[in-house]
Design a protein around this motif. Sequence first.
Motif, short mmCIF file in Angstrom:
data_model
loop_
_atom_site.label_atom_id
_atom_site.label_comp_id
_atom_site.label_asym_id
_atom_site.label_seq_id
_atom_site.Cartn_x
_atom_site.Cartn_y
_atom_site.Cartn_z
N LEU A 1 0.84 -1.20 0.00
CA LEU A 1 0.00 0.00 0.00
C LEU A 1 0.88 1.26 0.00
N ALA A 2 1.93 1.25 0.80
CA ALA A 2 2.84 2.40 0.84
C ALA A 2 3.49 2.63 -0.52
N ALA A 3 3.86 1.55 -1.19
CA ALA A 3 4.48 1.68 -2.52
C ALA A 3 3.49 2.27 -3.51
N ALA A 4 2.24 1.86 -3.45
CA ALA A 4 1.23 2.41 -4.36
C ALA A 4 0.98 3.88 -4.04
N LEU A 5 0.91 4.22 -2.76
CA LEU A 5 0.67 5.61 -2.37
C LEU A 5 1.81 6.53 -2.81
N ALA A 6 3.00 5.97 -2.90
CA ALA A 6 4.16 6.77 -3.34
C ALA A 6 4.01 7.23 -4.79
N PHE A 7 3.18 6.56 -5.58
CA PHE A 7 2.94 6.97 -6.96
C PHE A 7 2.02 8.18 -7.06
N LEU A 8 1.32 8.51 -5.96
CA LEU A 8 0.41 9.65 -5.97
C LEU A 8 1.17 10.93 -5.64
N ASP A 9 0.70 12.05 -6.20
CA ASP A 9 1.34 13.32 -5.83
C ASP A 9 0.74 13.81 -4.51
N GLU A 10 1.29 14.88 -4.00
CA GLU A 10 0.89 15.40 -2.68
C GLU A 10 -0.60 15.73 -2.64
N GLY A 11 -1.13 16.33 -3.68
CA GLY A 11 -2.54 16.69 -3.72
C GLY A 11 -3.44 15.46 -3.72
N GLN A 12 -3.04 14.44 -4.48
CA GLN A 12 -3.82 13.20 -4.52
C GLN A 12 -3.83 12.52 -3.15
N ARG A 13 -2.66 12.51 -2.50
CA ARG A 13 -2.60 11.89 -1.17
C ARG A 13 -3.45 12.67 -0.18
N ALA A 14 -3.45 13.99 -0.27
CA ALA A 14 -4.27 14.80 0.65
C ALA A 14 -5.76 14.53 0.43
N ARG A 15 -6.18 14.44 -0.84
CA ARG A 15 -7.60 14.15 -1.12
C ARG A 15 -7.97 12.75 -0.63
N LEU A 16 -7.07 11.81 -0.83
CA LEU A 16 -7.33 10.45 -0.38
C LEU A 16 -7.43 10.39 1.14
N LEU A 17 -6.54 11.09 1.82
CA LEU A 17 -6.57 11.13 3.28
C LEU A 17 -7.90 11.71 3.77
N ALA A 18 -8.35 12.78 3.16
CA ALA A 18 -9.63 13.38 3.54
C ALA A 18 -10.78 12.42 3.25
#
Length: 157
Positions: free
Chosen positions: A121-138
């Motif tokens: 999961l961490a490896a997949a999340l590393a492919f996302l940019d900062e904005g995508q990770r923030a939206r996903l976290l929300a």
Amino acid sequence: MIRTNPRPAARAVEELLAALRPWLADERARFAAHCHERGISMAHLHLMGLLERNGPMAMSAVAGILGTELPTVTGLVDRMEDRGLVERVRDEGDRRVVLVTLTEAGAALLSELHALRRERLAAALAFLDEGQRARLLAAFGDLRRAFERLAAEEDAR
């Protein structure tokens, strides 16, 4: 109170589930392959997870949760005990009751499997940019709160 039309919401839920279904199926299959490589069946994994969450459990309780008969659980526990993943102990309060508990080796294997899942999961999340990770976290925060509401409603029934 303003009511929203349930049709668009139902359609959106179905679209979300349809989008998740292939991804979840693929990840489940990949995880099952990791387990298989270590000689762990889904039944083994399920029992190990139950013991991790609940601590020692009576064999009859395990059979009830797994929806199977005691002889089936006995065979499952026999195989897992032979591998050193679980052990049987007598209940201190009632020596007639046999409890199944996770061994250190079983806990270590379960921890290894959890780590594999987390690393993927961490490896997949590393492919996302900062904005995508923030939206996903929300979005996951919203989903967690929705599950909390669901659990509260279920507990109230």
